[in-house]
Design an enzyme around this catalytic site. Structure first.
Site, PDB file in Angstrom:
ATOM      1  CB  ALA A  20      -0.943  -0.011   1.201  1.00 39.07           C
ATOM      2  CB  THR A  24       0.907   6.649   0.581  1.00 39.12           C
ATOM      3  OG1 THR A  24       2.312   6.511   0.374  1.00 39.12           O
ATOM      4  CG2 THR A  24       0.400   5.491   1.424  1.00 39.12           C
ATOM      5  CG  HIS A 117      -3.996  -9.043  -1.422  1.00 36.53           C
ATOM      6  ND1 HIS A 117      -3.304  -8.253  -0.537  1.00 36.53           N
ATOM      7  CD2 HIS A 117      -3.674 -10.322  -1.099  1.00 36.53           C
ATOM      8  CE1 HIS A 117      -2.606  -9.021   0.283  1.00 36.53           C
ATOM      9  NE2 HIS A 117      -2.800 -10.275  -0.037  1.00 36.53           N
ATOM     10  CB  CYS A 146     -26.114  -7.879 -11.798  1.00 40.63           C
ATOM     11  SG  CYS A 146     -25.933  -8.306 -13.522  1.00 40.63           S
ATOM     12  CB  THR A 186       4.800  -3.964   1.837  1.00 39.71           C
ATOM     13  OG1 THR A 186       4.166  -4.989   2.625  1.00 39.71           O
ATOM     14  CG2 THR A 186       6.177  -4.444   1.391  1.00 39.71           C
ATOM     15  CG  ASN A 209       8.298   0.510   4.351  1.00 37.05           C
ATOM     16  OD1 ASN A 209       7.578   0.212   3.398  1.00 37.05           O
ATOM     17  ND2 ASN A 209       7.825   0.671   5.574  1.00 37.05           N
ATOM     18  CB  ILE A 227       8.655   4.043  -2.541  1.00 33.58           C
ATOM     19  CG1 ILE A 227       9.342   3.112  -3.527  1.00 33.58           C
ATOM     20  CG2 ILE A 227       7.168   4.222  -2.812  1.00 33.58           C
ATOM     21  CD1 ILE A 227       9.045   1.670  -3.334  1.00 33.58           C
TER      22      ILE A 227
HETATM   23  P1  NAD Z   1       0.472  -1.484   5.172  1.00 26.88           P
HETATM   24  O1  NAD Z   1      -0.507  -0.360   5.316  1.00 26.88           O
HETATM   25  O2  NAD Z   1       0.446  -2.547   6.192  1.00 26.88           O
HETATM   26  O3  NAD Z   1       1.945  -0.906   5.162  1.00 26.88           O
HETATM   27  C1  NAD Z   1       2.313   0.148   4.320  1.00 26.88           C
HETATM   28  C2  NAD Z   1       3.791   0.422   4.566  1.00 26.88           C
HETATM   29  O4  NAD Z   1       4.215   1.358   3.592  1.00 26.88           O
HETATM   30  C3  NAD Z   1       4.078   1.016   5.947  1.00 26.88           C
HETATM   31  O5  NAD Z   1       5.181   0.320   6.504  1.00 26.88           O
HETATM   32  C4  NAD Z   1       4.426   2.484   5.628  1.00 26.88           C
HETATM   33  O6  NAD Z   1       5.431   2.983   6.470  1.00 26.88           O
HETATM   34  C5  NAD Z   1       4.951   2.386   4.221  1.00 26.88           C
HETATM   35  N1  NAD Z   1       4.749   3.580   3.411  1.00 26.88           N
HETATM   36  C6  NAD Z   1       3.674   4.394   3.337  1.00 26.88           C
HETATM   37  N2  NAD Z   1       3.854   5.351   2.418  1.00 26.88           N
HETATM   38  C7  NAD Z   1       5.093   5.141   1.884  1.00 26.88           C
HETATM   39  C8  NAD Z   1       5.852   5.783   0.880  1.00 26.88           C
HETATM   40  N3  NAD Z   1       5.392   6.857   0.231  1.00 26.88           N
HETATM   41  N4  NAD Z   1       7.075   5.290   0.598  1.00 26.88           N
HETATM   42  C9  NAD Z   1       7.586   4.211   1.256  1.00 26.88           C
HETATM   43  N5  NAD Z   1       6.888   3.558   2.216  1.00 26.88           N
HETATM   44  C10 NAD Z   1       5.657   4.009   2.517  1.00 26.88           C
HETATM   45  O7  NAD Z   1       0.307  -2.050   3.705  1.00 26.88           O
HETATM   46  P2  NAD Z   1       0.619  -3.497   3.120  1.00 26.88           P
HETATM   47  O8  NAD Z   1       1.872  -4.040   3.715  1.00 26.88           O
HETATM   48  O9  NAD Z   1       0.488  -3.391   1.668  1.00 26.88           O
HETATM   49  O10 NAD Z   1      -0.579  -4.405   3.663  1.00 26.88           O
HETATM   50  C11 NAD Z   1      -1.898  -3.908   3.711  1.00 26.88           C
HETATM   51  C12 NAD Z   1      -2.925  -4.655   2.896  1.00 26.88           C
HETATM   52  O11 NAD Z   1      -3.869  -3.682   2.510  1.00 26.88           O
HETATM   53  C13 NAD Z   1      -2.448  -5.266   1.631  1.00 26.88           C
HETATM   54  O12 NAD Z   1      -2.900  -6.558   1.654  1.00 26.88           O
HETATM   55  C14 NAD Z   1      -3.139  -4.484   0.496  1.00 26.88           C
HETATM   56  O13 NAD Z   1      -3.847  -5.392  -0.319  1.00 26.88           O
HETATM   57  C15 NAD Z   1      -4.179  -3.650   1.146  1.00 26.88           C
HETATM   58  N6  NAD Z   1      -4.240  -2.230   0.741  1.00 26.88           N
HETATM   59  C16 NAD Z   1      -4.130  -1.879  -0.573  1.00 26.88           C
HETATM   60  C17 NAD Z   1      -4.169  -0.546  -0.954  1.00 26.88           C
HETATM   61  C18 NAD Z   1      -4.027  -0.174  -2.412  1.00 26.88           C
HETATM   62  O14 NAD Z   1      -4.389  -0.975  -3.279  1.00 26.88           O
HETATM   63  N7  NAD Z   1      -3.492   1.000  -2.733  1.00 26.88           N
HETATM   64  C19 NAD Z   1      -4.352   0.453   0.012  1.00 26.88           C
HETATM   65  C20 NAD Z   1      -4.488   0.055   1.354  1.00 26.88           C
HETATM   66  C21 NAD Z   1      -4.420  -1.289   1.701  1.00 26.88           C
END
Ligand code: NAD
Length: 237
Positions: A20, A24, A117, A146, A186, A209, A227
């Protein structure tokens, strides 16, 4: 940064494993950052609402949350997505393995993407199987239904649901064959997805990260920061 550039220059088979945090900088909140979903107040925790049981028992509440907090279909890829697509086009990066469901890697031009996912962009009627768009889901009042009367389910893996075996196998094969694995954005706490990185057997393990992760000590290079900002500085040879 210099070390990262050198690793990328030397690598021929890079795989990126992300979560995720990669999105962001596109304006999509993650789950575990301080401004992420887990720190916002709801009657129930997101893991409960995003579970299969909840989807079946309380569909109105599920879709209210889903539309409010998960279904982002108007967002654009950021510098991280774009650089990964550029590395793939240059033949350096062989696959993106993502836990994200937002489709932004493909929007940036990445071709070989393993979406562990699922995707908010795919939605199917549970009765007749008809495909519906993300916009349809967003605009539907209450439970998306639907024309045939069936409920439309997003093709995303909910808590308690299994991951697609074919996608898992493809992701494992890509990671096991990589010479460099870049892990980014992540928290590495969601399983079985996070366990896939154990299949990496190559030379360089890079972790990018914003915060410390449990795997930092296993990495050859750890860069703490955003990132998109970090990858945008990479030159693709
Ligand atoms: P997580 O929220 O658990 O962790 C996100 C990590 O990314 C954190 O450690 C945070 O410090 C880091 N982070 C945030 N912004 C950042 C940046 N700009 N640069 C570098 N690091 C950054 O997310 P996860 O590990 O992906 O697990 C959460 C679950 O939620 C996943 O299974 C995913 O499917 C889902 N999810 C998906 C989305 C999406 O599709 N965009 C959004 C939210 C959650």
């Amino acid at each position: 940064m210099k070390q990262l550039q050198e690793i990328i220059n030397q690598s021929k088979n890079i795989v990126f494993f992300g979560g995720a945090g990669v999105s962001t900088e596109s304006g999509i909140p993650d789950f575990r950052s301080v401004d992420g979903l887990y720190h916002q107040k709801y009657d129930e925790p997101p893991e409960t609402i995003l579970s299969h049981t909840y989807y079946v028992r309380k569909p109105e509440a599920f879709f209210r949350f889903y539309k409010d907090k998960i279904l982002f279909f108007d967002k654009k890829p950021n510098a991280a997505h774009l650089k990964l697509a550029e590395l793939e086009a240059a033949g350096k990066l062989k696959a993106v393995v993502t836990q994200n469901i937002d489709g932004l890697h493909q929007a940036a031009g990445s071709k070989n993407v393993f979406e562990l996912h699922g995707s908010i962009l795919r939605n199917y009627c549970e009765k007749c199987g008809k495909f519906h768009s993300a916009r349809f889901m967003y605009e539907a009042a209450g439970i998306p239904t639907c024309e045939c009367g069936g409920r439309v389910k997003p093709d995303v893996v909910l808590y308690e649901e299994g991951l697609d075996a074919g996608i898992m196998q493809g992701a494992i094969r890509a990671i096991a064959g990589a010479d460099t694995l870049i892990i980014g954005g992540t928290s590495l706490v969601v399983y079985p997805a996070a366990g896939l990185i154990d299949y990496f057997n190559g030379k360089n393990l890079v972790l990018i990260n914003k915060e410390v992760t449990a795997r930092d000590t296993h990495a050859d290079l750890v860069i703490q920061g955003k990132i998109g900002e970090i990858l945008s500085q990479i030159e693709v040879g």
